[in-house]
Design an enzyme around this catalytic site. Structure first.
Site, PDB file in Angstrom:
ATOM      1  CG  ASP A 194      37.506  47.667  44.370  1.00 48.44           C
ATOM      2  OD1 ASP A 194      38.205  46.643  44.273  1.00 48.44           O
ATOM      3  OD2 ASP A 194      37.733  48.714  43.740  1.00 48.44           O
ATOM      4  CG  ASP A 219      42.762  46.241  45.092  1.00 48.34           C
ATOM      5  OD1 ASP A 219      43.294  46.092  43.979  1.00 48.34           O
ATOM      6  OD2 ASP A 219      41.622  46.711  45.244  1.00 48.34           O
TER       7      ASP A 219
END
Length: 198
Positions: free
Chosen positions: A144, A168
């Site tokens: 991330d 995401d």
């Protein structure tokens, strides 16, 4: 007697989203997977090579609203299940997740009757899920590197996201697209020519 009153039949184009052909389903699915999974993996490769220093020193953009902050996420969304054992995470986040994504892929390809809105939403969910699954299989954690922080603009301290990635974004977009269907509402229908001219 003959009724000469104008017919009340509505001749406007139908806004019903007709089921897609198998060719259309495969085309939409292939393009979605290639573009999103490719973009997700390319952005993560770049993050690993160039952004790991932002873990402790995030890069701000648009003031402090958008941050680049590298993170290894061993759990699911927002680090859910990160505290489980390695074996439990593998079973839950790799094996079970892989089976669910495989079932979704088969349903999208083989099931008839999909409308374009629902199909596209589920294709986004599938692409995002595959992108993160690749990380878990090869790296043991998901990469991330983005944060949206609206707390400075609003004065609300908790109004910011966790660290996320391109996969995401695809998952969240697909989920939001499905919300009208989950609550029994139809997605916005395209305007007809007459309505647009008005």
């Amino acid at each position: 007697t003959i009724d000469h009153r104008p017919s009340t039949i509505d001749h406007r184009p139908s806004t019903i989203d007709h089921p897609m052909t198998a060719r259309t389903r495969c085309l939409i699915l292939a393009v979605t997977l290639i573009l999103l999974v490719g973009c997700d993996q390319a952005s993560k490769d770049y993050a690993v090579d160039h952004l790991q220093q932002t873990t402790d020193d995030p890069l701000p953009f648009l003031g402090q609203t958008f941050l680049i902050k590298f993170a290894w996420n061993e759990g699911a969304f927002l680090s859910l299940f990160a505290n489980l054992s390695d074996k439990a995470r593998f079973v839950l986040l790799v094996l079970m997740n892989g089976l669910i994504l495989g079932g979704l892929a088969l349903a999208l390809v083989l099931r008839t009757g999909w409308d374009k809105w629902s199909f596209t939403a589920l294709a986004l969910l599938l692409a995002g899920g595959i992108g993160n699954l690749i990380d878990r299989i090869w790296l043991g954690a998901v990469i991330d590197f983005m944060v949206i922080d609206l707390s400075g603009l609003t004065g609300i301290g908790w109004l910011k996201t966790g660290v996320f990635n391109v996969a995401d974004i695809a998952i969240t977009t697909g989920f939001l697209m499905l919300l009208p269907r989950l609550f029994g509402k139809e997605p916005p229908a395209p305007e007809t020519t007459a309505e647009a001219a008005a």
